[in-house]
Write a protein that holds these residues in place. Structure first.
Motif, short mmCIF file in Angstrom:
data_model
loop_
_atom_site.label_atom_id
_atom_site.label_comp_id
_atom_site.label_asym_id
_atom_site.label_seq_id
_atom_site.Cartn_x
_atom_site.Cartn_y
_atom_site.Cartn_z
N PRO A 149 0.81 -1.22 0.00
CA PRO A 149 0.00 0.00 0.00
C PRO A 149 0.85 1.27 0.00
O PRO A 149 0.50 2.25 -0.67
CB PRO A 149 -0.81 -0.13 1.28
N TRP A 150 1.96 1.25 0.74
CA TRP A 150 2.83 2.43 0.77
C TRP A 150 3.45 2.67 -0.59
O TRP A 150 3.52 3.80 -1.07
CB TRP A 150 3.92 2.25 1.82
N ILE A 151 3.94 1.59 -1.26
CA ILE A 151 4.53 1.73 -2.59
C ILE A 151 3.49 2.22 -3.59
O ILE A 151 3.76 3.09 -4.42
CB ILE A 151 5.12 0.37 -3.06
N ALA A 152 2.28 1.66 -3.50
CA ALA A 152 1.21 2.07 -4.41
C ALA A 152 0.87 3.54 -4.21
O ALA A 152 0.62 4.27 -5.18
CB ALA A 152 -0.03 1.20 -4.20
N HIS A 153 0.87 3.98 -2.97
CA HIS A 153 0.57 5.39 -2.68
C HIS A 153 1.68 6.29 -3.23
O HIS A 153 1.41 7.34 -3.81
CB HIS A 153 0.42 5.61 -1.18
N ALA A 154 2.95 5.87 -3.04
CA ALA A 154 4.07 6.67 -3.51
C ALA A 154 4.10 6.73 -5.03
O ALA A 154 4.42 7.78 -5.62
CB ALA A 154 5.38 6.08 -2.99
N LEU A 155 3.73 5.64 -5.69
CA LEU A 155 3.82 5.58 -7.15
C LEU A 155 2.56 6.10 -7.83
O LEU A 155 2.63 6.80 -8.84
CB LEU A 155 4.08 4.14 -7.59
N LEU A 156 1.39 5.77 -7.24
CA LEU A 156 0.12 6.03 -7.93
C LEU A 156 -0.86 6.89 -7.13
O LEU A 156 -1.99 7.13 -7.59
CB LEU A 156 -0.56 4.69 -8.27
N ASP A 157 -0.49 7.29 -5.94
CA ASP A 157 -1.34 8.12 -5.07
C ASP A 157 -2.48 7.37 -4.42
O ASP A 157 -3.23 7.94 -3.62
CB ASP A 157 -1.92 9.34 -5.82
N GLU A 158 -2.66 6.11 -4.77
CA GLU A 158 -3.78 5.33 -4.23
C GLU A 158 -3.28 4.03 -3.60
O GLU A 158 -2.83 3.13 -4.31
CB GLU A 158 -4.79 4.99 -5.35
N PRO A 159 -3.33 3.91 -2.26
CA PRO A 159 -2.90 2.66 -1.61
C PRO A 159 -3.68 1.45 -2.12
O PRO A 159 -3.15 0.33 -2.16
CB PRO A 159 -3.19 2.92 -0.13
N GLY A 160 -4.93 1.66 -2.54
CA GLY A 160 -5.75 0.56 -3.02
C GLY A 160 -5.30 0.01 -4.36
O GLY A 160 -5.76 -1.06 -4.77
N ASP A 161 -4.38 0.71 -5.03
CA ASP A 161 -3.89 0.25 -6.33
C ASP A 161 -2.78 -0.78 -6.20
O ASP A 161 -2.08 -1.08 -7.18
CB ASP A 161 -3.38 1.44 -7.16
N VAL A 162 -2.61 -1.34 -5.03
CA VAL A 162 -1.57 -2.36 -4.84
C VAL A 162 -1.82 -3.57 -5.74
O VAL A 162 -0.87 -4.28 -6.12
CB VAL A 162 -1.52 -2.79 -3.35
N ASP A 163 -3.08 -3.80 -6.14
CA ASP A 163 -3.37 -4.90 -7.06
C ASP A 163 -2.62 -4.73 -8.38
O ASP A 163 -2.23 -5.73 -9.01
CB ASP A 163 -4.88 -4.97 -7.34
N LEU A 164 -2.42 -3.49 -8.81
CA LEU A 164 -1.68 -3.25 -10.04
C LEU A 164 -0.24 -3.72 -9.92
O LEU A 164 0.35 -4.21 -10.89
CB LEU A 164 -1.72 -1.76 -10.40
N LEU A 165 0.34 -3.55 -8.73
CA LEU A 165 1.71 -4.01 -8.51
C LEU A 165 1.80 -5.53 -8.60
O LEU A 165 2.72 -6.08 -9.21
CB LEU A 165 2.21 -3.53 -7.14
N TYR A 166 0.83 -6.21 -7.99
CA TYR A 166 0.83 -7.68 -8.04
C TYR A 166 0.63 -8.18 -9.47
O TYR A 166 1.29 -9.13 -9.91
CB TYR A 166 -0.26 -8.24 -7.14
N LEU A 167 -0.27 -7.56 -10.21
CA LEU A 167 -0.51 -7.97 -11.59
C LEU A 167 0.75 -7.79 -12.45
O LEU A 167 1.10 -8.66 -13.26
CB LEU A 167 -1.67 -7.17 -12.20
N SER A 168 1.45 -6.67 -12.24
CA SER A 168 2.66 -6.41 -13.03
C SER A 168 3.76 -7.40 -12.67
O SER A 168 4.50 -7.86 -13.55
CB SER A 168 3.14 -4.98 -12.81
N LEU A 169 3.88 -7.76 -11.38
CA LEU A 169 4.92 -8.71 -10.98
C LEU A 169 4.62 -10.12 -11.48
O LEU A 169 5.54 -10.86 -11.88
CB LEU A 169 5.06 -8.72 -9.45
N MET A 170 3.36 -10.52 -11.47
CA MET A 170 3.03 -11.85 -11.99
C MET A 170 3.28 -11.93 -13.50
O MET A 170 3.76 -12.96 -14.00
CB MET A 170 1.56 -12.18 -11.66
N THR A 171 2.99 -10.85 -14.20
CA THR A 171 3.29 -10.80 -15.63
C THR A 171 4.79 -10.84 -15.86
O THR A 171 5.28 -11.52 -16.76
CB THR A 171 2.69 -9.53 -16.26
N LEU A 172 5.54 -10.11 -15.02
CA LEU A 172 7.00 -10.10 -15.12
C LEU A 172 7.58 -11.50 -14.91
O LEU A 172 8.53 -11.92 -15.59
CB LEU A 172 7.59 -9.13 -14.10
N LEU A 173 7.00 -12.26 -13.98
CA LEU A 173 7.45 -13.63 -13.71
C LEU A 173 7.31 -14.49 -14.96
O LEU A 173 8.26 -15.20 -15.36
CB LEU A 173 6.63 -14.22 -12.57
#
Length: 482
Positions: free
Chosen positions: A107-131
């Motif tokens: 949530p902290w990373i999502a807030h720092a990057l996207l202003d929305e702590p709730g956007d943490v799902d975007l981080l997980y989606l990007s990491l799974m795609t990266l894998l």
């Protein structure tokens, strides 16, 4: 020998076709994606792409260069397989490590990057795609090493096509949000993973050799800072924009950046052909004069292309994008100039490659990355997107000047740097005039003023004399560069 050159030519054409195909698909899908996403939503997607781009450098960690060295250092198939497997382990291990900070502080990373702590799902989606993409990249790298060029091209184009189709489907029928777009990408990567499983499964058999891992990291790790420097120059501006402006500003600027890279459809082919061509010509009489003609001809062609891009940018954005993205058109000409300079330095640095002074390029761009950070810190708070444009343009102009100067010192080419500078100045002035006229309440015909200024300054250099002047005989033929 002829067969080897024939393979090189055929492979180069196929890879050029692949590069053009993938870039064309990405370009055609951009107005589709932005038709579903608002400026802020596309800004979030663009920042996620930057985040993934940086993580990709960390995942690769120089092991691409290490694998290319050790793979050809032995003819033993089992040893080659061992190197590939350990590269796979290293990269998958790094991806696994990257999940930890998201799990702990998502949530902290999502807030720092996207202003929305709730956007943490975007981080997980990007990491799974990266894998999944990590496995794909290792597989296609091995195909390339085995000269299975057609397989590389087919799989890459299949993957890009699936990304385009499934991302569109997700936006239209699942959710017209960044989550929908990233979900489409993830599903496409999963499908490609399943389709390639028969080929990749042998590379995922657990057989770690720590001595091999140490070899790979010792070779590849020193290359990481340079890669990150290039990433910083390419992407840091939008992070400053997000901090000092908004996701909406990032969205518009991101569209302009994507459209500015369209010229790589042409430059990528020249770039791939130039290195082997210049190396093959270096021992022939008159090659320096020929290089001078190439330097000047590419600069003139690029300058004309940039003025043309400035002329058509407003029409392009208005025809294919929603009105809220219309502002992107004013940045495209100057960001296209940055893209051209990113290509042109590779041509001007020929002397450094011929004399094995390529370490200078790494040092220049490491310092350029620091300069770029400083310029963004000063200019973006003052002028927002225009500050980001200015920072990128100044950084690349300075980097190109230093690289050209050093290249001329170690391997002089008889080309007029004064004329080259004059053409660059003429191009930038023409871009400024055309963009100003397009934004001011003036008749469209005033755009010709920019073209007139450019043509007059280009004629004043009499660069046509340089291009027409014959060079010394090369193997009995008078070589001309047209």
């Amino acid at each position: 020998m002829f067969a080897a050159f024939k393979r090189l030519g055929a492979d180069s054409l196929l890879y050029a076709f692949m590069n053009v195909g993938t870039k064309l698909i990405a370009f055609l899908m951009l107005p589709v994606y932005t038709s579903y996403l608002s400026k802020a939503q596309y800004g979030a997607v663009y920042l996620i792409d930057q985040w993934t781009s940086m993580l990709t450098f960390l995942v690769i960690f120089g092991t691409d260069s290490a694998l290319s060295f050790y793979y050809y250092d032995t003819d033993d198939k089992e040893k080659r397989l061992l190197y590939v497997r350990n590269v796979m382990y290293v990269r998958l291990f790094i991806v696994a490590l990257l999940f930890l900070p998201v799990v702990v502080a998502g949530p902290w990373i999502a807030h720092a990057l996207l202003d929305e702590p709730g956007d943490v799902d975007l981080l997980y989606l990007s990491l799974m795609t990266l894998l999944l993409d990590t496995i794909f990249v290792v597989a296609t790298t091995v195909m390339r090493f085995e000269f299975r060029t057609k397989s590389v091209v087919i799989w890459t184009l299949v993957k890009m096509s699936l990304v385009a189709v499934l991302s569109y489907a997700a936006l239209r029928w699942l959710a017209a949000t960044p989550e929908g777009l990233l979900m489409g990408r993830l599903v496409s990567s999963a499908l490609v993973f399943l389709l390639m499983l028969h080929f990749t499964v042998k590379y995922m058999v657990w057989r770690v050799r720590w001595d091999v891992v140490k070899q790979l990291l010792a070779y590849g790790a020193p290359l990481v800072p340079t890669s990150l420097a290039f990433w910083a120059i390419a992407n840091v501006s939008t992070l400053f924009l997000k901090h000092f402006a908004s996701l909406e500003e990032v969205g518009v600027f991101g569209v302009a950046l994507r459209l500015a890279t369209v010229i790589t459809l042409i430059t990528s082919g020249v770039q791939m052909a130039w290195r082997p061509y210049s190396m093959s010509m270096k021992d022939r009489p008159g090659h320096r004069e020929l290089f001078a003609k190439v330097y000047m001809a590419l600069l003139v062609i690029g300058a004309v292309g940039l003025v043309a891009i400035a002329t058509v940018s407003p029409w392009l954005v208005e025809a294919f994008f929603k009105p809220e993205y219309r502002e992107a058109s004013v940045y495209i000409p100057f960001l296209s100039a940055v893209t051209f300079l990113n290509f042109y330095y590779l041509i001007l640095s020929t002397g450094l490659f011929l004399t094995k002074e390529t370490g200078y390029i790494s040092r220049v761009f490491t310092l350029a990355a620091l300069l770029h950070l400083g310029l963004n810190a000063v200019l973006v708070p003052l002028w927002l997107s225009w500050g980001a444009v200015a920072a990128s343009l100044i950084t690349y102009l300075i980097a190109v000047v230093f690289i050209f100067r050093k290249s001329q010192q170690v391997y002089p080419v008889p080309v007029s740097w004064k004329k080259m500078n004059f053409i660059l100045v003429a191009t930038l002035l023409a871009l400024i005039v055309i963009v100003y006229v397009q934004q001011a309440p003036l008749a469209d015909g005033w755009v010709l003023a920019g073209w007139g200024l450019f043509a007059a300054m280009l004629f004043a250099t009499r660069v046509d004399r340089d291009l027409r002047r014959p060079v010394r005989t090369i193997e009995g033929e008078n070589v001309q560069n047209t």
